[in-house]
Motif scaffolding. Structure first.
Motif, PDB file in Angstrom:
ATOM      1  N   GLU A  37       0.842  -1.183   0.000  1.00 18.59           N
ATOM      2  CA  GLU A  37       0.000   0.000   0.000  1.00 18.59           C
ATOM      3  C   GLU A  37       0.879   1.235   0.000  1.00 18.59           C
ATOM      4  O   GLU A  37       1.929   1.263   0.651  1.00 18.59           O
ATOM      5  CB  GLU A  37      -0.941   0.010   1.199  1.00 18.59           C
ATOM      6  CG  GLU A  37      -0.239   0.041   2.537  1.00 18.59           C
ATOM      7  CD  GLU A  37      -1.195  -0.027   3.715  1.00 18.59           C
ATOM      8  OE1 GLU A  37      -1.039   0.802   4.630  1.00 18.59           O
ATOM      9  OE2 GLU A  37      -2.077  -0.897   3.717  1.00 18.59           O
ATOM     10  N   LEU A  38       0.460   2.234  -0.754  1.00 14.91           N
ATOM     11  CA  LEU A  38       1.205   3.491  -0.805  1.00 14.91           C
ATOM     12  C   LEU A  38       0.994   4.268   0.487  1.00 14.91           C
ATOM     13  O   LEU A  38      -0.123   4.339   0.998  1.00 14.91           O
ATOM     14  CB  LEU A  38       0.748   4.340  -1.989  1.00 14.91           C
ATOM     15  CG  LEU A  38       1.102   3.823  -3.377  1.00 14.91           C
ATOM     16  CD1 LEU A  38       0.402   4.647  -4.444  1.00 14.91           C
ATOM     17  CD2 LEU A  38       2.609   3.850  -3.590  1.00 14.91           C
ATOM     18  N   ILE A  39       2.073   4.821   1.010  1.00 16.63           N
ATOM     19  CA  ILE A  39       2.002   5.740   2.142  1.00 16.63           C
ATOM     20  C   ILE A  39       2.300   7.119   1.574  1.00 16.63           C
ATOM     21  O   ILE A  39       3.407   7.378   1.098  1.00 16.63           O
ATOM     22  CB  ILE A  39       3.008   5.367   3.254  1.00 16.63           C
ATOM     23  CG1 ILE A  39       2.666   4.002   3.847  1.00 16.63           C
ATOM     24  CG2 ILE A  39       3.026   6.452   4.335  1.00 16.63           C
ATOM     25  CD1 ILE A  39       3.635   3.515   4.921  1.00 16.63           C
ATOM     26  N   ASP A  40       1.296   7.974   1.608  1.00 21.01           N
ATOM     27  CA  ASP A  40       1.413   9.307   1.018  1.00 21.01           C
ATOM     28  C   ASP A  40       2.287  10.209   1.890  1.00 21.01           C
ATOM     29  O   ASP A  40       2.001  10.406   3.069  1.00 21.01           O
ATOM     30  CB  ASP A  40       0.021   9.918   0.866  1.00 21.01           C
ATOM     31  CG  ASP A  40       0.029  11.285   0.201  1.00 21.01           C
ATOM     32  OD1 ASP A  40       1.060  11.668  -0.400  1.00 21.01           O
ATOM     33  OD2 ASP A  40      -1.003  11.973   0.279  1.00 21.01           O
ATOM     34  N   ILE A  41       3.351  10.736   1.297  1.00 25.34           N
ATOM     35  CA  ILE A  41       4.239  11.650   2.028  1.00 25.34           C
ATOM     36  C   ILE A  41       4.222  13.047   1.420  1.00 25.34           C
ATOM     37  O   ILE A  41       5.033  13.898   1.778  1.00 25.34           O
ATOM     38  CB  ILE A  41       5.687  11.100   2.085  1.00 25.34           C
ATOM     39  CG1 ILE A  41       6.275  10.923   0.682  1.00 25.34           C
ATOM     40  CG2 ILE A  41       5.728   9.794   2.867  1.00 25.34           C
ATOM     41  CD1 ILE A  41       7.755  10.560   0.665  1.00 25.34           C
ATOM     42  N   SER A  42       3.274  13.297   0.534  1.00 22.43           N
ATOM     43  CA  SER A  42       3.268  14.550  -0.225  1.00 22.43           C
ATOM     44  C   SER A  42       2.903  15.781   0.590  1.00 22.43           C
ATOM     45  O   SER A  42       3.241  16.888   0.201  1.00 22.43           O
ATOM     46  CB  SER A  42       2.312  14.433  -1.411  1.00 22.43           C
ATOM     47  OG  SER A  42       0.974  14.292  -0.962  1.00 22.43           O
ATOM     48  N   ASN A  43       2.230  15.611   1.705  1.00 20.06           N
ATOM     49  CA  ASN A  43       1.723  16.772   2.437  1.00 20.06           C
ATOM     50  C   ASN A  43       2.306  16.920   3.844  1.00 20.06           C
ATOM     51  O   ASN A  43       1.734  17.607   4.685  1.00 20.06           O
ATOM     52  CB  ASN A  43       0.196  16.694   2.527  1.00 20.06           C
ATOM     53  CG  ASN A  43      -0.262  15.476   3.318  1.00 20.06           C
ATOM     54  OD1 ASN A  43       0.520  14.583   3.624  1.00 20.06           O
ATOM     55  ND2 ASN A  43      -1.535  15.423   3.634  1.00 20.06           N
ATOM     56  N   ILE A  44       3.416  16.280   4.105  1.00 15.63           N
ATOM     57  CA  ILE A  44       3.990  16.297   5.458  1.00 15.63           C
ATOM     58  C   ILE A  44       4.780  17.584   5.677  1.00 15.63           C
ATOM     59  O   ILE A  44       5.744  17.844   4.957  1.00 15.63           O
ATOM     60  CB  ILE A  44       4.893  15.068   5.672  1.00 15.63           C
ATOM     61  CG1 ILE A  44       4.067  13.790   5.490  1.00 15.63           C
ATOM     62  CG2 ILE A  44       5.538  15.106   7.050  1.00 15.63           C
ATOM     63  CD1 ILE A  44       4.885  12.537   5.464  1.00 15.63           C
ATOM     64  N   PRO A  45       4.379  18.383   6.676  1.00 15.51           N
ATOM     65  CA  PRO A  45       5.148  19.596   6.978  1.00 15.51           C
ATOM     66  C   PRO A  45       6.593  19.242   7.344  1.00 15.51           C
ATOM     67  O   PRO A  45       6.854  18.182   7.922  1.00 15.51           O
ATOM     68  CB  PRO A  45       4.418  20.195   8.180  1.00 15.51           C
ATOM     69  CG  PRO A  45       3.046  19.617   8.130  1.00 15.51           C
ATOM     70  CD  PRO A  45       3.210  18.241   7.537  1.00 15.51           C
TER      71      PRO A  45
END
Length: 184
Positions: A37-45
């Motif tokens: 499963e993909l773990i989305d890291i695109s929006n992590i401050p």
């Protein structure tokens, strides 16, 4: 057959990312015992220790997602002979606060994807240094350097190169054995 949940982190944020396309191929060719499963890291401050008292929700979401998986695959492009900031930031956020490293002892693997001939070699090895420090036992062989990525996919994002698909299948079979060796 025991099933293992595997988190996949992609270091490229581009919508038509060759790294994301490669991650999707890994998901397709993974052995049945691995649930990717993909773990989305695109929006992590960006990590800032001053925020630890009240961490951003995105930090908590990342940490919980990593805690929930048995292993990890990192798919990364190479930016300036290193990993993209978004990927390094995710590693930093997951390793804090001190003593609460969510990465520790989760088997990992690295795939670098590039349009060039060097195939992200520098990013692959630079990432391995960070993974060693956060205690991710990273699969040594086979190494995965995917070069010439612009020519590997059709206009719909499907892998059109059979030898690359065969290699990625072999890679995932080796990763399955690696996970079974590490996860008790």
């Amino acid at each position: 057959m025991k099933k293992f949940k595997i988190g996949v982190l992609v270091g490229s944020l581009r919508k038509e990312s060759f790294n994301l396309k490669t991650a999707k191929v890994l998901m397709e060719v993974a052995p049945k015992s691995l649930e990717l499963e993909l773990i989305d890291i695109s929006n992590i401050p960006m990590f800032n220790q001053d925020l630890e008292g009240t961490p951003p929700e995105e930090w908590t979401t990342l940490r919980e997602a990593v805690k929930a998986v048995d292993g990890l695959i990192f798919v990364t492009p190479e930016y300036n002979r290193s990993v993209p900031a978004v990927l390094k930031n995710a590693i930093d956020v997951g390793s804090r606060p001190y003593g609460k490293n969510v990465w520790t002892e989760k088997p990992g693997a690295v795939v670098s994807v590039s349009t060039g001939n060097i195939s992200g070699f520098g990013a692959n090895h630079h990432l391995r240094q960070s993974l060693a420090f956060v205690n991710i036992p990273t699969m040594a062989q086979p190494e995965a350097y995917i070069g010439g990525a612009a020519d590997l996919f059709d206009e719909k994002g499907n892998l059109k190169n059979d030898s690359t698909k065969k290699f990625l299948t072999t890679f995932m079979e080796a990763f399955e054995k690696w996970v079974q060796t590490i996860v008790k």
